[in-house]
Design a protein around this motif. Structure first.
Motif, PDB file in Angstrom:
ATOM      1  N   ILE A 135       0.843  -1.189   0.000  1.00  0.00           N
ATOM      2  CA  ILE A 135       0.000   0.000   0.000  1.00  0.00           C
ATOM      3  C   ILE A 135       0.881   1.243   0.000  1.00  0.00           C
ATOM      4  O   ILE A 135       0.493   2.301  -0.467  1.00  0.00           O
ATOM      5  CB  ILE A 135      -0.964   0.010   1.204  1.00  0.00           C
ATOM      6  N   PHE A 136       2.124   1.093   0.475  1.00  0.00           N
ATOM      7  CA  PHE A 136       3.004   2.259   0.503  1.00  0.00           C
ATOM      8  C   PHE A 136       3.387   2.723  -0.895  1.00  0.00           C
ATOM      9  O   PHE A 136       3.756   3.861  -1.087  1.00  0.00           O
ATOM     10  CB  PHE A 136       4.240   1.965   1.359  1.00  0.00           C
ATOM     11  N   ASN A 137       3.248   1.813  -1.863  1.00  0.00           N
ATOM     12  CA  ASN A 137       3.485   2.235  -3.240  1.00  0.00           C
ATOM     13  C   ASN A 137       2.606   3.407  -3.620  1.00  0.00           C
ATOM     14  O   ASN A 137       2.990   4.282  -4.377  1.00  0.00           O
ATOM     15  CB  ASN A 137       3.188   1.077  -4.196  1.00  0.00           C
ATOM     16  N   VAL A 138       1.388   3.399  -3.086  1.00  0.00           N
ATOM     17  CA  VAL A 138       0.456   4.466  -3.427  1.00  0.00           C
ATOM     18  C   VAL A 138       0.862   5.752  -2.740  1.00  0.00           C
ATOM     19  O   VAL A 138       0.695   6.845  -3.260  1.00  0.00           O
ATOM     20  CB  VAL A 138      -0.961   4.065  -2.980  1.00  0.00           C
ATOM     21  N   ILE A 139       1.397   5.611  -1.523  1.00  0.00           N
ATOM     22  CA  ILE A 139       1.668   6.794  -0.732  1.00  0.00           C
ATOM     23  C   ILE A 139       2.991   7.436  -1.127  1.00  0.00           C
ATOM     24  O   ILE A 139       3.082   8.644  -1.320  1.00  0.00           O
ATOM     25  CB  ILE A 139       1.650   6.440   0.768  1.00  0.00           C
ATOM     26  N   ILE A 140       4.028   6.604  -1.279  1.00  0.00           N
ATOM     27  CA  ILE A 140       5.319   7.207  -1.590  1.00  0.00           C
ATOM     28  C   ILE A 140       5.468   7.491  -3.071  1.00  0.00           C
ATOM     29  O   ILE A 140       6.438   8.088  -3.500  1.00  0.00           O
ATOM     30  CB  ILE A 140       6.492   6.321  -1.120  1.00  0.00           C
ATOM     31  N   GLY A 145      -0.739   5.874 -10.165  1.00  0.00           N
ATOM     32  CA  GLY A 145      -1.748   5.580 -11.174  1.00  0.00           C
ATOM     33  C   GLY A 145      -2.763   6.696 -11.220  1.00  0.00           C
ATOM     34  O   GLY A 145      -3.896   6.524 -10.814  1.00  0.00           O
ATOM     35  N   VAL A 146      -2.337   7.861 -11.728  1.00  0.00           N
ATOM     36  CA  VAL A 146      -3.206   9.038 -11.626  1.00  0.00           C
ATOM     37  C   VAL A 146      -4.510   8.899 -12.385  1.00  0.00           C
ATOM     38  O   VAL A 146      -5.452   9.630 -12.134  1.00  0.00           O
ATOM     39  CB  VAL A 146      -2.525  10.323 -12.126  1.00  0.00           C
ATOM     40  N   SER A 147      -4.548   7.964 -13.325  1.00  0.00           N
ATOM     41  CA  SER A 147      -5.802   7.856 -14.056  1.00  0.00           C
ATOM     42  C   SER A 147      -6.702   6.810 -13.414  1.00  0.00           C
ATOM     43  O   SER A 147      -7.725   6.449 -13.950  1.00  0.00           O
ATOM     44  CB  SER A 147      -5.538   7.519 -15.516  1.00  0.00           C
ATOM     45  N   SER A 148      -6.314   6.314 -12.238  1.00  0.00           N
ATOM     46  CA  SER A 148      -7.140   5.326 -11.549  1.00  0.00           C
ATOM     47  C   SER A 148      -8.040   6.007 -10.531  1.00  0.00           C
ATOM     48  O   SER A 148      -7.587   6.799  -9.712  1.00  0.00           O
ATOM     49  CB  SER A 148      -6.247   4.310 -10.834  1.00  0.00           C
ATOM     50  N   ILE A 149      -9.331   5.655 -10.604  1.00  0.00           N
ATOM     51  CA  ILE A 149     -10.273   6.213  -9.635  1.00  0.00           C
ATOM     52  C   ILE A 149      -9.866   5.802  -8.230  1.00  0.00           C
ATOM     53  O   ILE A 149      -9.922   6.586  -7.289  1.00  0.00           O
ATOM     54  CB  ILE A 149     -11.691   5.677  -9.906  1.00  0.00           C
ATOM     55  N   LEU A 150      -9.437   4.551  -8.106  1.00  0.00           N
ATOM     56  CA  LEU A 150      -9.113   4.054  -6.773  1.00  0.00           C
ATOM     57  C   LEU A 150      -7.945   4.837  -6.178  1.00  0.00           C
ATOM     58  O   LEU A 150      -7.893   5.099  -4.973  1.00  0.00           O
ATOM     59  CB  LEU A 150      -8.785   2.554  -6.839  1.00  0.00           C
ATOM     60  N   PHE A 151      -7.023   5.219  -7.033  1.00  0.00           N
ATOM     61  CA  PHE A 151      -5.900   6.037  -6.573  1.00  0.00           C
ATOM     62  C   PHE A 151      -6.407   7.364  -6.007  1.00  0.00           C
ATOM     63  O   PHE A 151      -6.020   7.791  -4.921  1.00  0.00           O
ATOM     64  CB  PHE A 151      -4.947   6.290  -7.744  1.00  0.00           C
ATOM     65  N   LEU A 152      -7.302   7.991  -6.748  1.00  0.00           N
ATOM     66  CA  LEU A 152      -7.815   9.287  -6.308  1.00  0.00           C
ATOM     67  C   LEU A 152      -8.648   9.142  -5.051  1.00  0.00           C
ATOM     68  O   LEU A 152      -8.558   9.948  -4.127  1.00  0.00           O
ATOM     69  CB  LEU A 152      -8.625   9.916  -7.440  1.00  0.00           C
ATOM     70  N   VAL A 153      -9.443   8.079  -4.998  1.00  0.00           N
ATOM     71  CA  VAL A 153     -10.238   7.851  -3.796  1.00  0.00           C
ATOM     72  C   VAL A 153      -9.305   7.658  -2.607  1.00  0.00           C
ATOM     73  O   VAL A 153      -9.489   8.261  -1.548  1.00  0.00           O
ATOM     74  CB  VAL A 153     -11.152   6.624  -3.958  1.00  0.00           C
ATOM     75  N   ALA A 154      -8.262   6.858  -2.789  1.00  0.00           N
ATOM     76  CA  ALA A 154      -7.354   6.564  -1.684  1.00  0.00           C
ATOM     77  C   ALA A 154      -6.729   7.851  -1.146  1.00  0.00           C
ATOM     78  O   ALA A 154      -6.681   8.074   0.064  1.00  0.00           O
ATOM     79  CB  ALA A 154      -6.260   5.602  -2.148  1.00  0.00           C
ATOM     80  N   TRP A 155      -6.295   8.716  -2.044  1.00  0.00           N
ATOM     81  CA  TRP A 155      -5.647   9.940  -1.593  1.00  0.00           C
ATOM     82  C   TRP A 155      -6.624  10.899  -0.938  1.00  0.00           C
ATOM     83  O   TRP A 155      -6.332  11.494   0.103  1.00  0.00           O
ATOM     84  CB  TRP A 155      -4.919  10.633  -2.762  1.00  0.00           C
TER      85      TRP A 155
ATOM     86  N   ASP B 132       6.224  -6.028  -8.082  1.00  0.00           N
ATOM     87  CA  ASP B 132       6.760  -5.124  -7.062  1.00  0.00           C
ATOM     88  C   ASP B 132       5.845  -3.932  -6.806  1.00  0.00           C
ATOM     89  O   ASP B 132       6.054  -3.199  -5.854  1.00  0.00           O
ATOM     90  CB  ASP B 132       8.157  -4.637  -7.478  1.00  0.00           C
ATOM     91  N   LYS B 133       4.846  -3.746  -7.636  1.00  0.00           N
ATOM     92  CA  LYS B 133       3.980  -2.586  -7.441  1.00  0.00           C
ATOM     93  C   LYS B 133       2.602  -2.933  -6.885  1.00  0.00           C
ATOM     94  O   LYS B 133       1.975  -2.121  -6.214  1.00  0.00           O
ATOM     95  CB  LYS B 133       3.799  -1.852  -8.765  1.00  0.00           C
ATOM     96  N   CYS B 134       2.129  -4.136  -7.169  1.00  0.00           N
ATOM     97  CA  CYS B 134       0.736  -4.486  -6.855  1.00  0.00           C
ATOM     98  C   CYS B 134       0.493  -4.569  -5.358  1.00  0.00           C
ATOM     99  O   CYS B 134       1.296  -5.095  -4.605  1.00  0.00           O
ATOM    100  CB  CYS B 134       0.420  -5.829  -7.485  1.00  0.00           C
ATOM    101  N   MET B 135      -0.637  -4.020  -4.912  1.00  0.00           N
ATOM    102  CA  MET B 135      -0.986  -4.147  -3.501  1.00  0.00           C
ATOM    103  C   MET B 135      -2.156  -5.105  -3.279  1.00  0.00           C
ATOM    104  O   MET B 135      -2.661  -5.241  -2.170  1.00  0.00           O
ATOM    105  CB  MET B 135      -1.282  -2.784  -2.895  1.00  0.00           C
TER     106      MET B 135
END
Ligand code: SF4
Ligand code: SF4
Lengths: 408, 288
Positions: A135-140, A145-155, B132-135
């Motif tokens: 999950i830290f991949n999303v944070i750091i 994945g800026v075009s992912s809705i889930l990314f935007l929701v998560a942030w 390495d990227k997938c959560m």
């Protein structure tokens, strides 16, 4: 003061804080209440199951499958829960932005409820992640994945938790007797408020938008292009309905914390909220009628799914809409509570339909949550209630703060 | 200069994607974002005899467990142990075999769903999953219209399993294993645009052999893996209802509205805050 004196002084001070914190950890009310005796075993079992899940993988405790990748933790604790936690931003908007003083007495409890809901629902979300450490991949930002809705929701989700925390933090400062901190935190409330509302609108809608990609998998009666908007509207009346229920219960259980003024204010507040809920439900129904015609839902009427849809629409949306109107007109606070409970049921059923019940209806094996999944779901909510109670009994949420913190 | 131009433009591109309205959807089906032509596979079911050979070749190429296929296998589905599966169907003209695997969409739903860019469409065509990227959120499984990605629920460090068009073999200049080993030449690897021409030629030259349809030419906005069939596709259980537009297009409107809302709503709220500040004595009745 010489060196050793200073150290001793600091030691003393530190000790005092520690002693205070430790003494605050102890229960303040009776331990062996029926509620505690029933809920504690469920919580312990739930925690055990969570450990088990991380030790042995998702398969060991859940019924998730290749056909149903999202189970009850996502559907119930996150997708349903977030709508019901929407009360915080709506009340904050009315009180802080519109300066409507009427709802101020329930503001803090709504914000606290929202904050805890979000914290615990994030926990539920992490539970269902197959590879939670990543999950830290999303944070750091190891590839956004800026075009992912889930990314935007998560942030938006994460930042909103921060805003809620800031909005609630003056109460924590008052509890710790930290005056400077309190002043500072109260000062930045407006920033948290303005961004909190924005982040809320977007992630509430974003959760609806998540399911846009599942076109063809969700039964057409529950899939439409307006889902983001519908989810936002739901969060308004759903969130306020939960506030009604929380207030109704808290005003009973924590009655000894309340001032005379607060007790008197309750019915008037509930009736006011009923008015807003009825308007919210009205626009929701209106949108549904447009969608019904536009997507030609008439073709599905008479089928099993059609009946299920009608039951939801008539029994759990239109009925409470009229009940809210009626209770607003007659100023009947008890009726407001009844309508709120029905409304919450409606949101529960609707969102479970989108995310589970009407999802992938052709799957050979229907998903039914295991008892372990249900226990964990319930345990998460129970822990939330325990923490909620712990905080209410200690911090100035319902009762007035110390004199120096007056006015906040 | 620590930030080289490529990365810079890449980052700019990513921002532009977030801000623009439907910009990306203009990328034509046959080309990836930077203009390289996509590769793909043409699978001719009139040639396929359903020998299951490619299932073994696939497992070998991915160092996976060998499939255990009984003599007359019941209908099987893709699962977390395999990247492709072949099923024999009884149809109006007799047995027709159908090999299923990731279709390597030109604009994949899975990559639009993935929040870590673990699902990734390479310039050459393959859609790959990067461990390495997938959560492990499984949103890709929710999104994929063909129900392709599978998840190792049994594992404590689960992988998402799906066909990667043998991206490692491609890097070495080889073609995908299934295509390489197929004894009937049912699988043709090549440039997507060439494959479409080839498919049309086959249909025109043998109108009695094929139904006049290339499955995958337009489905979900076009896929790299395309199918020719001797029987109507419905008979083989193909989903004909999948929309012809690309799936990421479904969420583009919402995504492009996020940045403006993030910027404008706070300003608006502050305006309302100022406007209502002096009139904070609103009476009970005018609230709603
Ligand atoms: S078929 Fe599914 S998994 Fe494969 S590229 Fe398309 S959306 Fe992704
Ligand atoms: S499961 Fe992995 S690959 Fe699939 S959407 Fe989530 S992070 Fe991306």
């Amino acid at each position: 003061m010489n060196q050793t004196d200073t150290i001793q002084y600091l030691d003393n001070k530190e000790n005092k804080t520690w002693r205070f914190l430790i003494s605050e950890l102890k229960p303040k009310t009776k331990i062996f209440t029926a509620f505690n005796i029933i809920t504690l075993p469920i919580i312990l079992l739930g925690l055990g199951l969570i450990v088990y899940r991380f030790r042995f993988g998702l398969e060991a405790v859940t019924n998730l499958s290749q056909d149903v990748p999202w189970g009850i933790w996502k559907a119930f604790n996150v997708v349903v829960g977030v709508a019901m936690a929407g009360g915080a931003y709506v009340l904050v908007f009315m009180t802080h932005v519109l300066h409507i003083k009427r709802y101020e007495p329930v503001l803090k409890i709504a914000v606290l409820n929202g904050l805890l809901a979000y914290v615990f629902y994030s926990a539920a979300l992490v539970l269902e992640l197959g590879r939670p450490l990543d999950i830290f991949n999303v944070i750091i930002g190891n590839d956004y994945g800026v075009s992912s809705i889930l990314f935007l929701v998560a942030w938006h989700f994460m930042l909103y938790i921060l805003c809620l925390f800031l909005e609630f933090s003056p109460s924590i400062a008052a509890w710790l007797n930290a005056r400077k901190m309190h002043k500072f935190l109260t000062g930045i409330t407006l920033v948290a408020v303005v961004f909190g509302i924005t982040l809320s609108v977007l992630h509430q809608g974003g959760i609806g938008a998540l399911f846009l990609l599942a076109k063809g998998k969700i039964h057409p009666l529950w899939y439409n292009n307006y889902m983001p908007l519908m989810f936002v509207i739901q969060s308004v009346f759903g969130g306020l309905s939960l506030v009604v229920v929380v207030v109704a219960i808290s005003w009973k259980i924590f009655a000894f914390q309340l001032t005379e003024k607060m007790i008197k204010a309750k019915d008037d507040i509930l009736v006011g909220l009923a008015g807003i809920c009825s308007v919210g439900l009205f626009s929701y129904v209106f949108m549904h009628i447009i969608i019904f015609v536009h997507e030609k839902y008439f073709a599905y009427m008479g089928t099993g799914w059609g009946n299920w849809y009608l039951l939801e629409m008539i029994g759990l949306v239109i009925l409470p809409m009229f009940l809210f109107m009626y209770s607003y007109k007659t100023k009947n606070a008890t009726m407001v509570i009844v309508s709120s409970v029905i409304t919450l049921m409606g949101i529960l059923i609707n969102r479970l339909n989108v995310s589970l019940i009407a999802y992938n209806i052709d799957a050979p094996v229907r998903y039914v949550p295991t008892w372990q999944e249900l226990t964990v779901s319930l345990a998460i909510i129970l822990i939330q209630i325990w923490v909620f109670r712990w905080i209410i009994l200690r911090m100035p949420v319902l009762r007035n703060g110390p004199d120096w913190a007056k006015g906040h | 200069m620590s930030l080289n131009r490529r990365t810079f433009f890449k980052a700019m591109g990513a921002t532009a994607v977030a801000l623009s309205v439907g910009k990306v959807s203009t990328a034509s089906e046959a080309f990836s974002d930077n203009g390289t032509e996509l590769n793909g596979m043409l699978y001719d079911m009139s040639r396929c005899v359903g020998c299951f050979g490619c299932e073994y070749d696939c497992a070998e190429a991915h160092e996976a467990e060998m499939p255990d296929i009984p003599r007359n296998p019941p209908p099987r589905k893709l699962d977390e142990t395999c990247r492709t599966v072949v099923n024999r169907h009884e149809t109006s003209i007799g047995m027709v075999a159908f090999k299923d695997q990731c279709r390597h969409c030109s604009e994949p739903a899975c990559t639009a769903a993935c929040l870590t860019m673990a699902m990734y469409k390479t310039q050459e065509g393959p859609v790959i999953w990067r461990e390495d990227k997938c959560m492990g959120c499984r949103y890709c499984m929710i999104a994929c219209p063909f129900d392709i990605p599978k998840f190792e629920y049994k594992s404590t460090n689960p992988k998402v399993v799906k066909c990667d068009m043998c991206v490692n073999r491609l890097a070495e200049g080889e073609i995908p294993a299934c295509s390489y080993f197929c004894p009937e030449e049912a699988l043709t690897y090549g440039k997507r645009s060439d494959l479409i021409k080839e498919a049309r030629t086959r249909i025109i030259e043998n109108p009695d052999t094929y139904v006049d349809y290339i499955y995958g030419e337009h489905e979900a906005g076009g896929t790299s893996w395309m199918y020719l069939s001797p029987v109507p596709f419905e008979e083989l259980g193909f989903n004909m209802k999948i929309q012809k537009k690309s799936f990421p297009g479904l969420t583009k409107g919402f995504i492009s509205s996020i940045a403006p809302v993030d910027l404008l709503l706070p300003t608006f709220l502050l305006g309302v805050y100022q406007a209502t500040k002096s009139t904070s004595t609103i009476t009970e009745e005018d609230e709603i």
